[in-house]
Design a protein around this motif. Structure first.
Motif, PDB file in Angstrom:
ATOM      1  N   ASN A  41      -2.311  47.239  32.733  1.00 52.52           N
ATOM      2  CA  ASN A  41      -1.217  48.200  33.199  1.00 52.52           C
ATOM      3  C   ASN A  41      -1.918  49.227  34.227  1.00 52.52           C
ATOM      4  OD1 ASN A  41       0.963  47.061  31.787  1.00 52.52           O
ATOM      5  ND2 ASN A  41       0.504  48.529  29.989  1.00 52.52           N
ATOM      6  N   LEU A  42      -3.002  49.720  34.063  1.00 52.10           N
ATOM      7  CA  LEU A  42      -3.879  50.506  34.803  1.00 52.10           C
ATOM      8  C   LEU A  42      -4.211  49.929  36.225  1.00 52.10           C
ATOM      9  CD1 LEU A  42      -4.976  53.317  35.277  1.00 52.10           C
ATOM     10  CD2 LEU A  42      -7.070  52.514  34.403  1.00 52.10           C
ATOM     11  N   VAL A  43      -4.456  48.512  36.121  1.00 58.86           N
ATOM     12  CA  VAL A  43      -4.842  47.693  37.116  1.00 58.86           C
ATOM     13  C   VAL A  43      -3.340  47.714  38.088  1.00 58.86           C
ATOM     14  CG1 VAL A  43      -5.405  45.377  38.330  1.00 58.86           C
ATOM     15  CG2 VAL A  43      -6.888  46.497  36.600  1.00 58.86           C
ATOM     16  N   LEU A  44      -2.442  47.260  37.556  1.00 55.71           N
ATOM     17  CA  LEU A  44      -0.978  47.086  38.158  1.00 55.71           C
ATOM     18  C   LEU A  44      -0.598  48.293  38.828  1.00 55.71           C
ATOM     19  CD1 LEU A  44       1.072  44.842  35.584  1.00 55.71           C
ATOM     20  CD2 LEU A  44      -0.196  44.208  38.029  1.00 55.71           C
ATOM     21  N   LEU A  45      -0.797  49.676  38.069  1.00 58.52           N
ATOM     22  CA  LEU A  45      -0.111  50.880  38.496  1.00 58.52           C
ATOM     23  C   LEU A  45      -1.166  51.308  39.878  1.00 58.52           C
ATOM     24  CD1 LEU A  45       0.331  52.886  35.588  1.00 58.52           C
ATOM     25  CD2 LEU A  45       1.851  52.309  37.065  1.00 58.52           C
ATOM     26  N   ASP A  57       1.740  58.583  35.816  1.00 56.32           N
ATOM     27  CA  ASP A  57       1.650  57.122  35.071  1.00 56.32           C
ATOM     28  C   ASP A  57       0.258  56.906  34.908  1.00 56.32           C
ATOM     29  OD1 ASP A  57       4.396  57.493  34.805  1.00 56.32           O
ATOM     30  OD2 ASP A  57       4.976  56.046  36.501  1.00 56.32           O
ATOM     31  N   ILE A  58      -0.353  56.885  36.237  1.00 63.88           N
ATOM     32  CA  ILE A  58      -2.017  56.399  36.233  1.00 63.88           C
ATOM     33  C   ILE A  58      -2.715  57.368  35.189  1.00 63.88           C
ATOM     34  CG2 ILE A  58      -3.797  56.237  37.349  1.00 63.88           C
ATOM     35  CD1 ILE A  58      -2.033  55.337  39.895  1.00 63.88           C
ATOM     36  N   LEU A  59      -2.441  58.509  35.318  1.00 67.04           N
ATOM     37  CA  LEU A  59      -3.412  59.546  34.287  1.00 67.04           C
ATOM     38  C   LEU A  59      -2.984  59.374  33.011  1.00 67.04           C
ATOM     39  CD1 LEU A  59      -5.145  62.023  34.189  1.00 67.04           C
ATOM     40  CD2 LEU A  59      -3.075  63.596  34.467  1.00 67.04           C
ATOM     41  N   GLU A  60      -1.833  59.126  32.941  1.00 66.01           N
ATOM     42  CA  GLU A  60      -1.298  58.891  31.394  1.00 66.01           C
ATOM     43  C   GLU A  60      -1.929  57.290  30.853  1.00 66.01           C
ATOM     44  OE1 GLU A  60       2.547  57.996  28.903  1.00 66.01           O
ATOM     45  OE2 GLU A  60       2.865  59.648  30.521  1.00 66.01           O
ATOM     46  N   SER A  61      -1.994  56.472  31.701  1.00 66.78           N
ATOM     47  CA  SER A  61      -2.457  55.014  31.429  1.00 66.78           C
ATOM     48  C   SER A  61      -3.926  55.330  31.188  1.00 66.78           C
ATOM     49  CB  SER A  61      -2.371  54.055  32.585  1.00 66.78           C
ATOM     50  OG  SER A  61      -2.869  52.906  32.108  1.00 66.78           O
ATOM     51  N   ILE A  62      -4.668  56.203  31.944  1.00 65.44           N
ATOM     52  CA  ILE A  62      -6.202  56.229  31.718  1.00 65.44           C
ATOM     53  C   ILE A  62      -6.377  56.996  30.373  1.00 65.44           C
ATOM     54  CG2 ILE A  62      -8.148  57.438  32.583  1.00 65.44           C
ATOM     55  CD1 ILE A  62      -7.147  57.135  35.513  1.00 65.44           C
ATOM     56  N   LEU A  63      -5.703  58.086  30.014  1.00 64.52           N
ATOM     57  CA  LEU A  63      -5.684  58.740  29.035  1.00 64.52           C
ATOM     58  C   LEU A  63      -5.451  57.925  27.620  1.00 64.52           C
ATOM     59  CD1 LEU A  63      -4.378  62.233  29.847  1.00 64.52           C
ATOM     60  CD2 LEU A  63      -6.673  61.622  29.664  1.00 64.52           C
ATOM     61  N   SER A  64      -4.343  56.979  27.827  1.00 62.25           N
ATOM     62  CA  SER A  64      -4.283  56.040  26.864  1.00 62.25           C
ATOM     63  C   SER A  64      -5.248  55.092  26.444  1.00 62.25           C
ATOM     64  CB  SER A  64      -2.817  55.206  27.112  1.00 62.25           C
ATOM     65  OG  SER A  64      -1.647  56.103  26.900  1.00 62.25           O
ATOM     66  N   PHE A  65      -5.993  54.607  27.661  1.00 64.06           N
ATOM     67  CA  PHE A  65      -7.172  53.942  27.583  1.00 64.06           C
ATOM     68  C   PHE A  65      -8.126  54.425  26.772  1.00 64.06           C
ATOM     69  CE2 PHE A  65     -11.492  52.748  29.185  1.00 64.06           C
ATOM     70  CZ  PHE A  65     -11.346  51.541  28.704  1.00 64.06           C
TER      71      PHE A  65
END
Length: 143
Positions: A41-45, A57-65
């Motif tokens: 998902n991070l690569v797609l974003l 959205d990218i920040l949230e995805s990084i934090l979720s990772f």
């Protein structure tokens, strides 16, 4: 008769320990799946168009990772130590999770202050544990 019950108790505890170990391995595999899904998902974003919402959205995805990564680390530590995890490791996991929450939470000042207070309390807890409860413990497996 007492010997028989001790034998049954030992066998039952051994069975529960093995079941717990197997379930922990299943949870670890699920964490690996979610970790790779978050990377996908991070690569797609990363290749979408620029916008302010996209940034969050990218920040949230990084934090979720990183949250999935920390839970995977917790499971690995638990499996290595036969189900035992250091209390200081758990407190440091809570501190980093709250710091990540603080990075994304900007709605109310009271909420930010409560999160910051919780981080401070956990840091004090780690200090007290390292200074007074486990003063001679030099292992670094909790960070």
């Amino acid at each position: 008769m007492k010997n028989f019950f001790n034998h049954i108790e030992l066998k039952f505890a051994n069975l529960l320990s093995k079941i717990s170990f197997m379930l922990l391995m299943v949870v670890g595999l699920l964490m690996v799946y979610f970790l790779f899904r978050e990377v996908y998902n991070l690569v797609l974003l990363a290749f979408l168009s620029e916008s302010e919402v996209h940034y969050y959205d990218i920040l949230e995805s990084i934090l979720s990772f990183f949250i999935f990564f920390e839970f995977l680390t917790l499971i690995i530590t638990s499996l290595r130590n036969k189900g035992h995890v250091s209390l200081i490791f758990l407190l440091s996991l809570g501190i980093t999770s709250l710091i990540r929450l603080l990075l994304t939470y900007h709605e109310r000042l009271v909420g930010v202050l409560l999160i910051a207070s919780a981080i401070l309390i956990l840091i004090i807890g780690v200090f007290v544990l390292k200074k007074f409860v486990f003063p001679n413990d030099d292992t670094a497996d909790y960070f």
